[in-house]
Design a protein around this motif. Structure first.
Motif, PDB file in Angstrom:
ATOM      1  N   GLU A  38       0.832  -1.198   0.000  1.00  0.00           N
ATOM      2  CA  GLU A  38       0.000   0.000   0.000  1.00  0.00           C
ATOM      3  C   GLU A  38       0.873   1.257   0.000  1.00  0.00           C
ATOM      4  O   GLU A  38       0.634   2.194  -0.775  1.00  0.00           O
ATOM      5  CB  GLU A  38      -0.916   0.001   1.225  1.00  0.00           C
ATOM      6  N   ASP A  39       1.909   1.271   0.848  1.00  0.00           N
ATOM      7  CA  ASP A  39       2.828   2.416   0.902  1.00  0.00           C
ATOM      8  C   ASP A  39       3.509   2.657  -0.439  1.00  0.00           C
ATOM      9  O   ASP A  39       3.806   3.789  -0.800  1.00  0.00           O
ATOM     10  CB  ASP A  39       3.904   2.214   1.976  1.00  0.00           C
ATOM     11  N   LYS A  40       3.762   1.587  -1.185  1.00  0.00           N
ATOM     12  CA  LYS A  40       4.413   1.693  -2.498  1.00  0.00           C
ATOM     13  C   LYS A  40       3.421   2.059  -3.601  1.00  0.00           C
ATOM     14  O   LYS A  40       3.798   2.202  -4.761  1.00  0.00           O
ATOM     15  CB  LYS A  40       5.127   0.380  -2.861  1.00  0.00           C
ATOM     16  N   GLY A  41       2.146   2.172  -3.256  1.00  0.00           N
ATOM     17  CA  GLY A  41       1.128   2.541  -4.234  1.00  0.00           C
ATOM     18  C   GLY A  41       0.640   1.392  -5.091  1.00  0.00           C
ATOM     19  O   GLY A  41      -0.041   1.609  -6.101  1.00  0.00           O
ATOM     20  N   LEU A  42       0.964   0.158  -4.719  1.00  0.00           N
ATOM     21  CA  LEU A  42       0.556  -1.001  -5.502  1.00  0.00           C
ATOM     22  C   LEU A  42      -0.848  -1.476  -5.145  1.00  0.00           C
ATOM     23  O   LEU A  42      -1.517  -2.132  -5.947  1.00  0.00           O
ATOM     24  CB  LEU A  42       1.564  -2.137  -5.323  1.00  0.00           C
ATOM     25  N   LEU A  43      -1.274  -1.192  -3.927  1.00  0.00           N
ATOM     26  CA  LEU A  43      -2.628  -1.497  -3.459  1.00  0.00           C
ATOM     27  C   LEU A  43      -3.242  -0.206  -2.938  1.00  0.00           C
ATOM     28  O   LEU A  43      -2.529   0.622  -2.361  1.00  0.00           O
ATOM     29  CB  LEU A  43      -2.601  -2.554  -2.340  1.00  0.00           C
ATOM     30  N   ASN A  44      -4.538  -0.046  -3.130  1.00  0.00           N
ATOM     31  CA  ASN A  44      -5.200   1.192  -2.729  1.00  0.00           C
ATOM     32  C   ASN A  44      -6.507   0.913  -2.002  1.00  0.00           C
ATOM     33  O   ASN A  44      -7.597   1.154  -2.547  1.00  0.00           O
ATOM     34  CB  ASN A  44      -5.457   2.069  -3.961  1.00  0.00           C
ATOM     35  N   PRO A  45      -6.429   0.412  -0.771  1.00  0.00           N
ATOM     36  CA  PRO A  45      -7.666   0.135  -0.042  1.00  0.00           C
ATOM     37  C   PRO A  45      -8.371   1.429   0.375  1.00  0.00           C
ATOM     38  O   PRO A  45      -7.732   2.474   0.507  1.00  0.00           O
ATOM     39  CB  PRO A  45      -7.174  -0.637   1.192  1.00  0.00           C
ATOM     40  N   THR A  46      -9.669   1.312   0.549  1.00  0.00           N
ATOM     41  CA  THR A  46     -10.422   2.423   1.125  1.00  0.00           C
ATOM     42  C   THR A  46     -10.417   2.217   2.633  1.00  0.00           C
ATOM     43  O   THR A  46      -9.959   1.188   3.135  1.00  0.00           O
ATOM     44  CB  THR A  46     -11.866   2.457   0.593  1.00  0.00           C
ATOM     45  N   HIS A  61      -4.657  -7.233  -8.014  1.00  0.00           N
ATOM     46  CA  HIS A  61      -3.319  -6.632  -8.038  1.00  0.00           C
ATOM     47  C   HIS A  61      -2.370  -7.394  -7.108  1.00  0.00           C
ATOM     48  O   HIS A  61      -1.200  -7.594  -7.446  1.00  0.00           O
ATOM     49  CB  HIS A  61      -3.383  -5.159  -7.649  1.00  0.00           C
ATOM     50  N   LEU A  62      -2.873  -7.834  -5.953  1.00  0.00           N
ATOM     51  CA  LEU A  62      -2.029  -8.616  -5.043  1.00  0.00           C
ATOM     52  C   LEU A  62      -1.592  -9.912  -5.716  1.00  0.00           C
ATOM     53  O   LEU A  62      -0.430 -10.311  -5.605  1.00  0.00           O
ATOM     54  CB  LEU A  62      -2.749  -8.884  -3.723  1.00  0.00           C
ATOM     55  N   GLN A  63      -2.497 -10.550  -6.432  1.00  0.00           N
ATOM     56  CA  GLN A  63      -2.127 -11.760  -7.180  1.00  0.00           C
ATOM     57  C   GLN A  63      -1.000 -11.448  -8.165  1.00  0.00           C
ATOM     58  O   GLN A  63      -0.047 -12.217  -8.292  1.00  0.00           O
ATOM     59  CB  GLN A  63      -3.323 -12.309  -7.966  1.00  0.00           C
ATOM     60  N   LEU A  64      -1.120 -10.328  -8.856  1.00  0.00           N
ATOM     61  CA  LEU A  64      -0.099  -9.931  -9.837  1.00  0.00           C
ATOM     62  C   LEU A  64       1.229  -9.613  -9.162  1.00  0.00           C
ATOM     63  O   LEU A  64       2.293  -9.978  -9.671  1.00  0.00           O
ATOM     64  CB  LEU A  64      -0.578  -8.717 -10.633  1.00  0.00           C
ATOM     65  N   ILE A  65       1.171  -8.925  -8.029  1.00  0.00           N
ATOM     66  CA  ILE A  65       2.397  -8.594  -7.290  1.00  0.00           C
ATOM     67  C   ILE A  65       3.129  -9.865  -6.907  1.00  0.00           C
ATOM     68  O   ILE A  65       4.340 -10.003  -7.135  1.00  0.00           O
ATOM     69  CB  ILE A  65       2.073  -7.759  -6.034  1.00  0.00           C
ATOM     70  N   GLY A  72      10.669 -12.942 -10.340  1.00  0.00           N
ATOM     71  CA  GLY A  72      11.911 -12.206 -10.175  1.00  0.00           C
ATOM     72  C   GLY A  72      11.878 -10.747 -10.592  1.00  0.00           C
ATOM     73  O   GLY A  72      12.930 -10.123 -10.708  1.00  0.00           O
ATOM     74  N   PHE A  73      10.708 -10.185 -10.818  1.00  0.00           N
ATOM     75  CA  PHE A  73      10.620  -8.782 -11.198  1.00  0.00           C
ATOM     76  C   PHE A  73      10.700  -7.892  -9.962  1.00  0.00           C
ATOM     77  O   PHE A  73      10.327  -8.303  -8.861  1.00  0.00           O
ATOM     78  CB  PHE A  73       9.319  -8.497 -11.961  1.00  0.00           C
ATOM     79  N   THR A  74      11.170  -6.674 -10.150  1.00  0.00           N
ATOM     80  CA  THR A  74      11.236  -5.708  -9.046  1.00  0.00           C
ATOM     81  C   THR A  74       9.845  -5.116  -8.830  1.00  0.00           C
ATOM     82  O   THR A  74       8.974  -5.195  -9.713  1.00  0.00           O
ATOM     83  CB  THR A  74      12.209  -4.561  -9.369  1.00  0.00           C
ATOM     84  N   LEU A  75       9.651  -4.484  -7.675  1.00  0.00           N
ATOM     85  CA  LEU A  75       8.363  -3.849  -7.407  1.00  0.00           C
ATOM     86  C   LEU A  75       8.085  -2.704  -8.375  1.00  0.00           C
ATOM     87  O   LEU A  75       6.939  -2.473  -8.753  1.00  0.00           O
ATOM     88  CB  LEU A  75       8.284  -3.361  -5.962  1.00  0.00           C
ATOM     89  N   VAL A  76       9.128  -2.010  -8.810  1.00  0.00           N
ATOM     90  CA  VAL A  76       8.944  -0.946  -9.802  1.00  0.00           C
ATOM     91  C   VAL A  76       8.420  -1.543 -11.107  1.00  0.00           C
ATOM     92  O   VAL A  76       7.465  -1.036 -11.708  1.00  0.00           O
ATOM     93  CB  VAL A  76      10.258  -0.159 -10.031  1.00  0.00           C
ATOM     94  N   GLU A  77       9.040  -2.626 -11.546  1.00  0.00           N
ATOM     95  CA  GLU A  77       8.591  -3.292 -12.778  1.00  0.00           C
ATOM     96  C   GLU A  77       7.163  -3.813 -12.623  1.00  0.00           C
ATOM     97  O   GLU A  77       6.339  -3.676 -13.533  1.00  0.00           O
ATOM     98  CB  GLU A  77       9.531  -4.446 -13.137  1.00  0.00           C
ATOM     99  N   ILE A  78       6.883  -4.399 -11.467  1.00  0.00           N
ATOM    100  CA  ILE A  78       5.541  -4.923 -11.214  1.00  0.00           C
ATOM    101  C   ILE A  78       4.526  -3.778 -11.220  1.00  0.00           C
ATOM    102  O   ILE A  78       3.432  -3.910 -11.783  1.00  0.00           O
ATOM    103  CB  ILE A  78       5.502  -5.698  -9.882  1.00  0.00           C
ATOM    104  N   GLY A  79       4.889  -2.651 -10.620  1.00  0.00           N
ATOM    105  CA  GLY A  79       4.007  -1.487 -10.620  1.00  0.00           C
ATOM    106  C   GLY A  79       3.676  -1.027 -12.028  1.00  0.00           C
ATOM    107  O   GLY A  79       2.525  -0.667 -12.322  1.00  0.00           O
ATOM    108  N   GLU A  80       4.663  -1.043 -12.906  1.00  0.00           N
ATOM    109  CA  GLU A  80       4.428  -0.662 -14.304  1.00  0.00           C
ATOM    110  C   GLU A  80       3.494  -1.653 -14.991  1.00  0.00           C
ATOM    111  O   GLU A  80       2.623  -1.266 -15.772  1.00  0.00           O
ATOM    112  CB  GLU A  80       5.757  -0.572 -15.057  1.00  0.00           C
TER     113      GLU A  80
END
Length: 134
Positions: A38-46, A61-65, A72-80
């Motif tokens: 969530e802090d990294k902006g990958l999840l956005n709960p209300t 999105h959690l499944q994708l992360i 082996g992808f980085t969180l930046v790559e996963i975010g993209e």
């Protein structure tokens, strides 16, 4: 990985929501992990007061992360990848053939480096074990 059915709830608008505990149990991750994403902006709960409520999209999105990390992808790559991911597409990462090829090469290079490190460590261990047995 054992998958549990989450104890989801219906939000006031009729959409299914999941609590942080639901997703943590279902995917075998810690609450801290979910807050980190969530802090990294990958999840956005209300929020409902102090309770985080995750949507079906957050769950996807959690499944994708987790899949991206396993590959082996980085969180930046996963975010993209997530940014280009269409809703309702399931846990398929939006990646090109070139990206897949590059990742295969990267992981094979890492495997060679790990194999070399293991050979060196085994030699060191054998030398230490022989010295101790004298």
């Amino acid at each position: 990985m054992t998958v549990f059915m989450a104890d989801h709830e219906k939000a006031s608008n009729g959409a299914i929501t999941y609590t942080i505990g639901d997703l943590a149990r279902e995917f075998g991750v810690t609450l801290r992990t979910l807050r980190f994403y969530e802090d990294k902006g990958l999840l956005n709960p209300t929020r409902d007061n102090l309770t985080r409520l995750y949507s079906a999209r957050d769950r996807e999105h959690l499944q994708l992360i987790l899949k991206g990390k396993r590959l082996g992808f980085t969180l930046v790559e996963i975010g993209e990848m997530i940014a280009h991911h269409g809703e309702g597409r399931g846990a398929s990462l939006d990646i090109s053939a070139n990206t897949v090829r590059d990742q295969i090469e990267h992981l094979e290079r890492q495997r060679r480096e790990i194999d070399e490190a293991l050979v060196e460590l085994r030699r060191s261990y054998e030398g230490l074990a022989n010295a101790l047995s004298r």
